[in-house]
Design an enzyme around this catalytic site. Structure first.
Site, short mmCIF file in Angstrom:
data_model
loop_
_atom_site.label_atom_id
_atom_site.label_comp_id
_atom_site.label_asym_id
_atom_site.label_seq_id
_atom_site.Cartn_x
_atom_site.Cartn_y
_atom_site.Cartn_z
CB SER A 12 -1.00 -0.03 1.12
OG SER A 12 -1.32 1.46 1.38
CG HIS A 37 -3.84 -1.67 -1.54
ND1 HIS A 37 -5.00 -2.23 -1.82
CD2 HIS A 37 -4.42 -1.06 -0.67
CE1 HIS A 37 -6.21 -1.79 -1.08
NE2 HIS A 37 -5.67 -1.01 -0.24
CG ASP A 39 -5.19 2.36 1.02
OD1 ASP A 39 -6.09 1.53 0.96
OD2 ASP A 39 -3.95 1.91 1.66
CG MET A 41 -8.33 7.05 2.86
SD MET A 41 -7.32 6.90 4.58
CE MET A 41 -6.58 5.19 4.15
CG HIS A 70 -9.26 0.11 -0.27
ND1 HIS A 70 -8.52 0.04 0.91
CD2 HIS A 70 -10.83 0.13 -0.08
CE1 HIS A 70 -9.60 -0.45 1.86
NE2 HIS A 70 -10.79 -0.25 1.35
CG MET A 72 -11.28 3.14 2.36
SD MET A 72 -9.58 3.23 3.15
CE MET A 72 -8.63 3.24 1.88
CG MET A 141 -11.68 -3.03 5.13
SD MET A 141 -10.23 -2.51 4.33
CE MET A 141 -9.25 -1.61 5.46
CG ASP A 176 -6.46 -2.76 3.16
OD1 ASP A 176 -5.35 -2.54 3.81
OD2 ASP A 176 -7.00 -1.93 2.52
C1 DX5 Z 1 -6.26 1.40 5.78
C2 DX5 Z 1 -5.96 1.27 4.36
C3 DX5 Z 1 -4.65 0.38 4.39
C4 DX5 Z 1 -3.59 0.60 4.83
C5 DX5 Z 1 -2.85 -0.78 5.55
O1 DX5 Z 1 -7.63 1.97 5.94
O2 DX5 Z 1 -6.83 0.68 3.59
O3 DX5 Z 1 -4.64 -0.14 2.76
O4 DX5 Z 1 -2.25 1.20 4.07
O5 DX5 Z 1 -1.71 -0.34 6.27
P1 DX5 Z 1 -0.99 -1.54 7.25
O6 DX5 Z 1 -0.44 -2.54 6.36
O7 DX5 Z 1 0.12 -0.66 7.69
O8 DX5 Z 1 -1.94 -1.62 8.10
ZN ZN Z 2 -6.50 -0.31 1.45
#
Ligand code: DX5
Ligand code: ZN
Length: 222
Positions: A12, A37, A39, A41, A70, A72, A141, A176
């Site tokens: 990620s 990956h 993320d 947000m 991903h 969010m 998750m 994840d």
């Molecule tokens: C959390 C993200 C993850 C995050 C995982 O909301 O969706 O993808 O980056 O990070 P680690 O591996 O550090 O838990």
């Molecule tokens: Zn993620």
């Protein structure tokens, strides 16, 4: 993107140097990453903000493997086209992000990407029971989404339940949150094939010194 259940490690970039995504992606891919990956947000669905489709489009040329986006965010539907146009191979939306996840998954496929559906830790496996014909990936998750580096919530039984529901359908099970060399084996044994890892991949390394990325990826894989 061909389908198989071999274990894939998806670093990620939430844990990468945000001023250097292109070089970070090149470094983790050269060190054995299978997917990248990404993320996204929005500060509304989750209590943190990252970036949007233009950043995805900017990093796309640096990704040789799979861009796994991903989302969010809520609402999600009006942004699908932009994330697809940015070159996403997989777009994952949350089942909790709105009332019409089935439509969302159909729209992702209609825009030419693989459709992923993510489940927060508190959401049962049964939430995807009627989505399996429109999904290419289920993301479990194992932290509450919003931040990297949180501690792992053990949900192996949910993974096993999903695998039983999926049967021989070509649907990936992605994990994840909090994936480490310690938590990975139980997840893979339960049926996971895509392991997202932020902190556990990027810790100790850098673009100038990428060898730790490779060691971290190999430790998670084995
Ligand atoms: C959390 C993200 C993850 C995050 C995982 O909301 O969706 O993808 O980056 O990070 P680690 O591996 O550090 O838990
Ligand atoms: Zn993620």
């Amino acid at each position: 993107m061909s389908f198989d259940r071999t274990v894939k490690i998806a670093p990620s970039i939430l844990a990468a140097d945000f001023a250097n995504f292109g070089a970070e992606i090149c470094a983790v891919e050269s060190q054995g990453a299978d997917w990248i990956h990404v993320d996204v947000m929005d500060g509304h669905f989750v209590p943190n903000v990252t970036f949007g489709p233009s950043t995805c489009a900017a990093i796309r040329p640096h990704i040789q493997t799979v861009m796994d986006v991903h989302l969010m965010i809520s609402p999600v539907d009006q942004f699908i086209e932009a994330f697809a146009e940015a070159g996403s191979d997989v777009i994952t939306a949350h089942v909790e992000a709105g009332p019409h996840i089935h439509r969302t998954l159909q729209a992702i496929r209609a825009n030419g990407a693989k459709a992923g559906v993510a489940l927060n830790p508190g959401t049962p496996a049964s939430a995807v029971a009627h989505l399996l014909d429109v999904a290419d990936l289920v993301c479990v998750m194992t932290v509450n989404p919003g931040f990297g580096g949180q501690s792992f919530i053990p949900l192996e039984s949910k993974v096993a339940e999903l695998l039983a529901m999926i049967g021989d359908r070509p649907i990936h099970i992605e994990i994840d949150g909090g994936v480490t060399p310690e938590t990975a084996p139980g997840l893979v044994a339960a049926g996971a094939d895509v392991l997202v890892a932020g902190s556990a991949v990027f810790e100790g390394g850098s673009v100038e010194n990428p060898a730790p990325y490779g060691r971290n990826i190999r430790k998670i894989r084995s």
